[in-house]
Design an enzyme around this catalytic site. Structure first.
Site, PDB file in Angstrom:
ATOM      1  N   ARG A  62      46.515  38.836  41.465  1.00 16.88           N
ATOM      2  CA  ARG A  62      47.417  37.795  40.943  1.00 16.88           C
ATOM      3  C   ARG A  62      48.608  38.390  40.213  1.00 16.88           C
ATOM      4  NH1 ARG A  62      42.401  35.444  40.569  1.00 16.88           N
ATOM      5  NH2 ARG A  62      42.051  36.480  38.586  1.00 16.88           N
ATOM      6  N   GLU A  99      32.147  44.393  33.354  1.00 20.93           N
ATOM      7  CA  GLU A  99      30.976  43.871  32.641  1.00 20.93           C
ATOM      8  C   GLU A  99      29.697  44.403  33.296  1.00 20.93           C
ATOM      9  OE1 GLU A  99      31.104  39.665  32.364  1.00 20.93           O
ATOM     10  OE2 GLU A  99      29.356  39.548  31.058  1.00 20.93           O
TER      11      GLU A  99
HETATM   12  P1  AMP Z   1      40.049  42.670  32.232  1.00 19.83           P
HETATM   13  O1  AMP Z   1      40.074  43.980  32.947  1.00 19.83           O
HETATM   14  O2  AMP Z   1      38.726  42.344  31.616  1.00 19.83           O
HETATM   15  O3  AMP Z   1      41.184  42.545  31.219  1.00 19.83           O
HETATM   16  O4  AMP Z   1      40.240  41.531  33.320  1.00 19.83           O
HETATM   17  C1  AMP Z   1      41.483  41.208  33.733  1.00 19.83           C
HETATM   18  C2  AMP Z   1      41.522  40.769  35.171  1.00 19.83           C
HETATM   19  O5  AMP Z   1      40.438  39.897  35.511  1.00 19.83           O
HETATM   20  C3  AMP Z   1      42.793  40.026  35.398  1.00 19.83           C
HETATM   21  O6  AMP Z   1      43.434  40.630  36.500  1.00 19.83           O
HETATM   22  C4  AMP Z   1      42.400  38.599  35.658  1.00 19.83           C
HETATM   23  O7  AMP Z   1      42.999  38.185  36.861  1.00 19.83           O
HETATM   24  C5  AMP Z   1      40.886  38.576  35.786  1.00 19.83           C
HETATM   25  N1  AMP Z   1      40.223  37.689  34.814  1.00 19.83           N
HETATM   26  C6  AMP Z   1      39.361  38.064  33.841  1.00 19.83           C
HETATM   27  N2  AMP Z   1      38.906  37.028  33.132  1.00 19.83           N
HETATM   28  C7  AMP Z   1      39.501  35.932  33.644  1.00 19.83           C
HETATM   29  C8  AMP Z   1      39.471  34.532  33.333  1.00 19.83           C
HETATM   30  N3  AMP Z   1      38.719  34.034  32.329  1.00 19.83           N
HETATM   31  N4  AMP Z   1      40.241  33.692  34.065  1.00 19.83           N
HETATM   32  C9  AMP Z   1      41.009  34.182  35.059  1.00 19.83           C
HETATM   33  N5  AMP Z   1      41.075  35.476  35.413  1.00 19.83           N
HETATM   34  C10 AMP Z   1      40.340  36.361  34.718  1.00 19.83           C
END
Ligand code: AMP
Length: 174
Positions: A62, A99
């Site tokens: 995205r 996770e």
């Molecule tokens: P992180 O590496 O944990 O910061 O996760 C970020 C990526 O996961 C981003 O590219 C988001 O597109 C996706 N993502 C994680 N959590 C969500 C959420 N609650 N809603 C939408 N996309 C999420």
């Protein structure tokens, strides 16, 4: 021009997607509205603070949607950071923890030249693992990361701390 509050009103919360306990922030209503989509790109472009940006780097998948539009506004090139196995040329790769388990992101090793000024863009900052790995890749290529910008930050997950960058921006914070 629509404001961040208008973007907030359009973003759809989807409980338990893609798995139980996750409140998914669905940005497709923003993308589907010409005025809101344009405003999101312009607000993200403003986070560069007027700096001359050589490349806007977007994170799979995205992040590409926003980074490509921001690159056009800033008169910059666009560079994708992709999940492992999608880029055809010689790559640098970086593993990061999810996770459950681990993932790997890649960048073409010639996509960014040493010293180039970078704006890193993704749709959402959660734990920061994906963006932190992307920052490490860019640093390995000696890029100058001007700012790191997101449409949405889930502040409770403290992803910002994982990035180790002084200029982290989010249009909307939850
Ligand atoms: P992180 O590496 O944990 O910061 O996760 C970020 C990526 O996961 C981003 O590219 C988001 O597109 C996706 N993502 C994680 N959590 C969500 C959420 N609650 N809603 C939408 N996309 C999420």
């Amino acid at each position: 021009m629509p404001t961040a509050a208008d973007l907030d009103a359009a973003i759809r919360d989807v409980p338990d997607f893609p798995k139980p306990g996750i409140l998914f922030k669905d940005i497709t209503p923003v993308l589907g509205d010409a005025e809101l989509f344009k405003a999101s790109l312009e607000l993200l472009a403003e986070t560069a603070g007027g700096a001359k940006i050589d490349k806007v780097v977007g994170i799979d998948a995205r992040g590409f949607i926003f980074a490509a539009g921001v690159a056009q506004i800033l008169g910059a090139g666009f560079v994708p950071v992709r999940k492992k196995g999608k880029l055809p040329w010689t790559t640098r790769e970086m593993a990061y923890t999810l996770e459950y388990g681990e993932s790997i992101v890649e960048i073409h090793e010639d996509a960014v030249k040493p010293g180039e000024k970078i704006l890193l863009v993704d749709d959402l900052l959660a734990t920061g693992g994906t963006a932190a790995a992307s920052i490490k890749l860019l640093k390995a290529l000696d890029a100058d990361i001007v700012a790191v910008s997101f449409l949405i930050e889930l502040a409770g997950l403290e992803g910002r701390k994982a990035l180790g960058h002084s200029d982290v921006n989010a249009l909307l914070t939850y």
